[in-house]
Design a protein around this motif. Structure first.
Motif, short mmCIF file in Angstrom:
data_model
loop_
_atom_site.label_atom_id
_atom_site.label_comp_id
_atom_site.label_asym_id
_atom_site.label_seq_id
_atom_site.Cartn_x
_atom_site.Cartn_y
_atom_site.Cartn_z
N ASP A 3 0.83 -1.06 0.03
CA ASP A 3 0.13 -0.06 0.18
C ASP A 3 0.83 1.31 -0.07
O ASP A 3 1.31 1.71 1.22
N TYR A 4 1.44 1.89 -1.13
CA TYR A 4 2.05 2.73 -1.53
C TYR A 4 1.50 4.16 -0.74
O TYR A 4 2.11 4.89 -0.53
N SER A 5 0.09 4.24 -1.02
CA SER A 5 -0.62 5.34 -0.36
C SER A 5 -0.26 5.82 0.91
O SER A 5 -0.36 7.21 1.44
N SER A 6 0.15 4.83 1.75
CA SER A 6 0.32 5.24 3.12
C SER A 6 1.81 5.69 3.38
O SER A 6 2.12 5.92 4.63
N MET A 7 2.83 5.76 2.31
CA MET A 7 4.06 5.85 2.52
C MET A 7 4.42 7.50 2.58
O MET A 7 3.83 8.09 1.96
N SER A 8 5.62 7.94 3.17
CA SER A 8 6.19 8.99 3.11
C SER A 8 6.98 9.43 1.73
O SER A 8 7.19 8.27 1.02
N LYS A 9 7.19 10.58 1.34
CA LYS A 9 8.02 10.75 0.21
C LYS A 9 9.36 10.05 0.10
O LYS A 9 9.83 9.26 -0.69
N GLU A 10 10.08 10.00 1.19
CA GLU A 10 11.23 9.35 1.47
C GLU A 10 11.18 7.66 1.35
O GLU A 10 12.09 7.11 0.73
N GLU A 11 10.10 7.26 1.87
CA GLU A 11 9.73 5.77 1.69
C GLU A 11 9.47 5.39 0.34
O GLU A 11 9.84 4.38 -0.33
N LEU A 12 8.94 6.33 -0.33
CA LEU A 12 8.60 5.98 -1.63
C LEU A 12 9.76 5.95 -2.67
O LEU A 12 9.84 5.13 -3.53
N VAL A 13 10.58 7.08 -2.56
CA VAL A 13 11.89 7.11 -3.18
C VAL A 13 12.73 5.77 -2.77
O VAL A 13 13.32 5.15 -3.77
N ALA A 14 12.85 5.41 -1.54
CA ALA A 14 13.43 4.10 -1.48
C ALA A 14 12.93 3.08 -2.20
O ALA A 14 13.56 1.94 -2.73
N ALA A 15 11.56 2.82 -2.04
CA ALA A 15 10.92 1.76 -2.65
C ALA A 15 11.07 1.89 -4.25
O ALA A 15 11.50 0.75 -5.01
N GLU B 70 13.91 3.07 -5.58
CA GLU B 70 15.45 2.63 -5.69
C GLU B 70 15.50 1.28 -5.64
O GLU B 70 16.14 0.69 -6.47
N ALA B 71 14.75 0.56 -4.64
CA ALA B 71 14.89 -0.92 -4.78
C ALA B 71 14.23 -1.66 -5.99
O ALA B 71 14.86 -2.45 -6.62
N LEU B 72 13.31 -0.88 -6.70
CA LEU B 72 12.55 -1.46 -7.89
C LEU B 72 13.64 -1.23 -9.02
O LEU B 72 13.80 -2.25 -9.73
N VAL B 73 14.39 -0.31 -8.94
CA VAL B 73 15.34 -0.17 -10.01
C VAL B 73 16.26 -1.35 -10.19
O VAL B 73 16.81 -1.70 -11.24
N GLN B 74 16.63 -1.99 -9.08
CA GLN B 74 17.60 -3.01 -9.15
C GLN B 74 17.00 -4.23 -9.11
O GLN B 74 17.70 -5.04 -9.64
N ARG B 75 15.62 -4.33 -9.35
CA ARG B 75 15.01 -5.68 -10.04
C ARG B 75 15.15 -5.80 -11.39
O ARG B 75 15.16 -4.75 -12.17
N PRO B 76 15.26 -7.10 -11.79
CA PRO B 76 15.22 -7.16 -13.23
C PRO B 76 13.70 -6.68 -14.14
O PRO B 76 12.71 -6.89 -13.24
N ILE B 77 13.97 -6.16 -15.07
CA ILE B 77 12.73 -5.52 -15.59
C ILE B 77 11.62 -6.25 -15.87
O ILE B 77 10.49 -6.00 -16.04
#
Length: 631
Positions: free
Chosen positions: A66-78, A80-87
Motif C-alpha cells: 500500500d504505497y498510498s500510506s508511505m512518505s516521500k522518502e519511503e516512496l523514493v526508497a521503494a 530505488e529498490a525497484l530499479v535494482q530488480r530485473p525489468i
C-alpha cells in the motif's frame, strides 16, 4: 505455430467464458492414404481447439504494497529498490509509486502556493521550490524507462530472430515435401524440425498467425507426401494420447489449487502444450477434448467466482470509505471556538484515520479518488486548526498590549493625591482589565503584578493618610480576631448542631465587619480561613468530601487521554478562579466601608472570595488526584 501473445492480458468480459470449440469430426475415409490425410488435416482442428484458452483479467489486481500510506522518502526508497530488480519482474509498481508520490507532492505545492498567496503575492509570480526527492524520482523513472525500452528492444530483436528461424524451418520442410523420391527417408528429420519449431520462442504478433498457418500447411504437405504407414501413425497417436491424458489430469488437479489466480495461469500453459501436441485416434478425439474442456471450465468457474467475490469486497470497502468521507466532512470546524473543542475534534479525525487504515482497497476506478477526498478533508481540518491557533496567539498578543497599556495608565496615576477621582479611575481600569481576555502564560503573572503593584501603591498611600479609616480598621481587626478565637472554641464542643449554628452566626458577623489594616488583611483572613476549614472538617459542614469521592469514582474508568484532557480543563478553571480571586482581593480596598452600600458590597465581595477559595481548594484536590492516577 501460432503462439499466445504473453504481453496481452484478458479483459473482465473474457473471464470464465469458453471459446467456441471446433470439434466437428473429419469425414470417414476408405483408404489408408485417405485416412492419413484425414488424420493430419484434423490435426489443424486440434491445434485450433487448443488455442481457445479462456482469458482472464488479472491486470486489475491491486499492488501487494500500500504505497498510498508511505512518505516521500519511503516512496523514493521503494523506487530505488525497484530499479535494482530485473525489468521483466516489474509490472506496474512504478506507476503506483509515482501516483502516491505526486499525490503528496501536489498537496505540498498547493500548501506552498497558499502560503505564498497569503503573504500578498501575485499568483503569477509563484514558483515552486525545487524538491530533491522529486528530481530523484524523475531520475529513477527515467532509468526504469530506459531499462524497459532496452528490454523491449531485446524482445523485439529476439522475436524477429525467432520469426526468421521458424520461416527457415518451414522452407526446409517444404523442400523435403517437394522431394517425393526421398520423403520417406526424411521422417525423423522432419520430427526434429517440428521439435525445433515448437521450442523456438514467440514471434511478432502481426506474423504469428501467418507463420503458424504456413507451418501447418508445410507439415500437412509433408504427411501427404509421406504416406505414413498405419503402425507409425498409431504409435504417434498413442504417444499424443498419453501426453494429452497427462494434461487432462493436470487440468483436473488445478480445481483443488489453493491459488485461484495461479491455477488459471497454469491452465493457460496447459492449453499451450495441448496445442503443440499432435492428434490422437479419431474415435478418442471428441471424448478427450471434452474431458480437457470440462476440467478447464471448472478452473474458469472458480476464477470467475474469485473475481466476483473480490469485486464484492471492493464494493463493501468503497461504501465504508465513502461513509468515512461523509463523517469527516460532517465535522463543522466553524463551531470550534476553544482549545478543548479543537482537541476533541482532532481525536475524532485521528480515530477516522485509523478506521480508514483498517479497510482494504476499493475498486481501482474509485479508490484513489476516495483517498484524495478523505485526505483533502484531513488536510483542510488541520490547516484550519493551525489558523485557529495562530489567531489565538495573535489575540493573546493583542490582549497583552492592551493590558500593558492599562499598566501604564495605572502607573501614571499611582502618585496622584486626588483620592476620589483617582480611585474611580483605577476602579474603571480594573473593570476594563476584567474584560480583556487571557495572555500567554509566561507573561500573565508579570503584567498582572505590574498592574496590581501600581494600584496597590496608590491605595496604600491613600490608606496611610486616612487616619480615621485606619482606626476603624484596627477596631475591625480586633473584632475579627475575637471571631476567630470563638470559632476555635466551638471546635471543642460536643453539641454539633449548636456548634454549627454558632459558627454560622460568627461567619455572618465576620462578613458584617469592615476592612482591617492592609498589612494584616492576609494574616487575619488566613487565620479565619484556617479556623473555618477546621470547623467544616470537624463538623462536615460542606460536601467537599462527597465531591472528591465522586470524582475518584469517575476517574476509575478513565484512560490516560481522557485524564489529560480533564486535567487541562481543571487547570484552566484553576487559573481562572485564581485570577478572579486576585481581582476581588485587590478590590476589597476600593470600597467605602463606612456607608451602607459599601458594607453590602463589601460583604458580597468577601462572600465571593470565600467561595472562590473553596473552589480553588477543590480544584487543587482534583488535579492532585489526576496526577496520582497518571503517575
Amino acid at each position: 505455430m501460432e503462439l499466445r501473445n504473453e504481453a496481452s492480458t484478458p479483459t473482465d468480459e473474457q473471464l470464465g467464458k469458453d471459446a467456441t470449440l471446433n470439434t466437428e469430426p473429419a469425414n470417414e475415409v476408405v483408404s489408408a492414404e485417405q485416412e492419413i490425410n484425414a488424420t493430419e488435416t484434423t490435426q489443424t482442428d486440434d491445434e485450433t481447439i487448443a488455442q481457445e484458452v479462456v482469458a482472464g483479467a488479472d491486470d486489475q489486481e491491486q499492488p501487494a504494497t500500500d504505497y498510498s500510506s508511505m512518505s516521500k522518502e519511503e516512496l523514493v526508497a521503494a523506487l530505488e529498490a525497484l530499479v535494482q530488480r530485473p525489468i521483466d519482474e516489474i509490472k506496474r509498481e512504478e506507476g503506483h509509486i509515482k501516483q502516491a508520490f505526486y499525490t503528496i507532492r501536489h498537496a505540498e505545492l498547493e500548501k506552498e502556493k497558499a502560503e505564498f498567496l497569503a503573504k500578498g503575492n501575485e499568483e503569477a509570480a509563484f514558483a515552486a521550490r525545487p524538491d530533491e526527492l522529486e528530481l530523484r524520482v524523475k531520475q529513477l523513472l527515467g532509468e526504469l524507462k530506459d531499462k524497459r525500452a532496452a528490454y523491449n528492444a531485446a524482445l523485439d530483436e529476439q522475436r524477429a530472430a525467432n520469426l526468421d528461424a521458424k520461416r527457415a524451418i518451414i522452407l526446409e520442410i517444404q523442400k523435403i515435401s517437394a522431394d517425393a523420391d526421398n520423403v520417406n527417408k526424411q521422417y525423423t528429420h522432419v520430427q526434429d524440425l517440428r521439435h525445433q519449431f515448437q521450442n523456438i520462442g514467440d514471434v511478432p504478433a502481426a506474423q504469428s498467425t501467418e507463420v503458424w498457418k504456413a507451418y501447418q500447411a508445410a507439415v500437412e504437405a509433408f504427411y501427404d507426401m509421406l504416406k505414413m504407414n498405419k503402425e507409425l501413425r498409431d504409435y504417434d497417436f498413442k504417444k499424443n494420447l498419453e501426453q494429452k491424458q497427462e494434461l487432462c489430469a493436470e487440468a483436473e488437479a488445478l480445481a483443488n489449487s489453493d491459488s485461484v489466480v495461479d491455477a488459471f495461469r497454469t491452465l493457460q500453459g496447459l492449453h499451450d502444450k495441448w496445442r503443440e501436441i499432435g492428434p490422437v485416434a479419431k474415435d478418442l478425439r471428441e471424448s478427450l477434448w471434452a474431458r480437457f474442456k470440462e476440467a478447464s471450465a471448472a478452473v474458469n468457474k472458480r476464477h470467475q467466482a474469485y473475481f466476483e467475490q473480490r469485486k464484492q469486497r471492493e464494493k463493501e470497502n468503497e461504501d465504508a470509505k465513502t461513509a468515512l468521507c461523509e463523517k469527516i466532512e460532517a465535522i463543522d470546524t466553524t463551531q470550534l471556538a476553544t482549545y478543548a473543542a479543537w482537541d476533541e475534534a482532532t481525536a475524532a479525525i485521528i480515530a477516522l484515520q485509523e478506521d480508514w487504515k483498517k479497510l482494504g482497497f476499493a475498486a481501482r476506478k474509485v479508490n484513489n479518488a476516495l483517498f484524495a477526498r478523505f485526505r483533502a478533508r484531513c488536510d483542510e481540518f488541520f490547516a484550519q486548526k493551525a489558523a485557529f491557533f495562530r489567531q489565538m496567539k495573535e489575540q493573546m498578543a493583542d490582549n497583552l498590549a492592551r493590558k500593558i497599556a492599562l499598566c501604564e495608565k495605572a502607573e501614571a496615576l499611582r502618585e496622584s493625591t486626588d483620592w476620589k477621582a483617582t480611585t474611580d479611575a483605577l476602579v474603571a481600569l480594573q473593570k476594563e482589565w476584567k474584560t480583556i481576555g487571557p495572555v500567554v502564560k509566561k507573561q500573565s503573572d508579570v503584567v498582572w503584578k505590574r498592574f496590581v503593584g501600581a494600584c496597590d501603591y496608590f491605595f496604600e498611600q491613600k490608606n496611610r493618610l486616612t487616619v480615621n479609616v485606619r482606626q476603624q480598621e484596627r477596631a475591625n481587626l480586633k473584632a475579627k480576631r475575637a471571631i476567630v478565637a470563638q470559632i476555635n472554641e466551638q471546635l471543642a464542643s460536643d453539641d454539633e448542631a449548636a456548634a454549627i449554628a454558632a459558627i454560622r452566626q460568627l461567619m455572618k458577623q465576620w462578613q458584617e465587619i469592615g476592612h482591617v489594616p492592609f498589612k494584616d488583611k492576609d494574616k487575619i483572613y488566613g487565620d479565619y480561613k484556617q479556623a473555618i476549614d477546621a470547623a467544616f472538617e470537624r463538623f462536615d459542614m460542606k460536601a467537599t468530601r462527597a465531591a472528591v469521592a465522586n470524582f475518584k469514582d469517575t476517574l476509575a474508568g478513565s484512560d490516560s487521554d481522557k485524564l489529560y484532557r480533564e486535567r487541562e480543563r481543571l487547570v484552566r478553571a484553576y487559573e481562572q478562579r485564581t485570577a478572579e480571586l486576585k481581582t476581588f482581593s485587590n478590590n476589597l480596598g476600593f470600597f467605602n466601608a463606612q456607608s451602607s452600600s459599601g458594607n453590602t458590597m463589601l460583604r458580597e465581595m468577601q462572600r465571593r472570595i470565600a467561595a472562590l477559595k473553596d473552589d480553588i481548594a477543590l480544584l487543587e484536590q482534583k488535579i492532585r488526584l489526576i496526577d496520582e492516577k497518571l503517575a
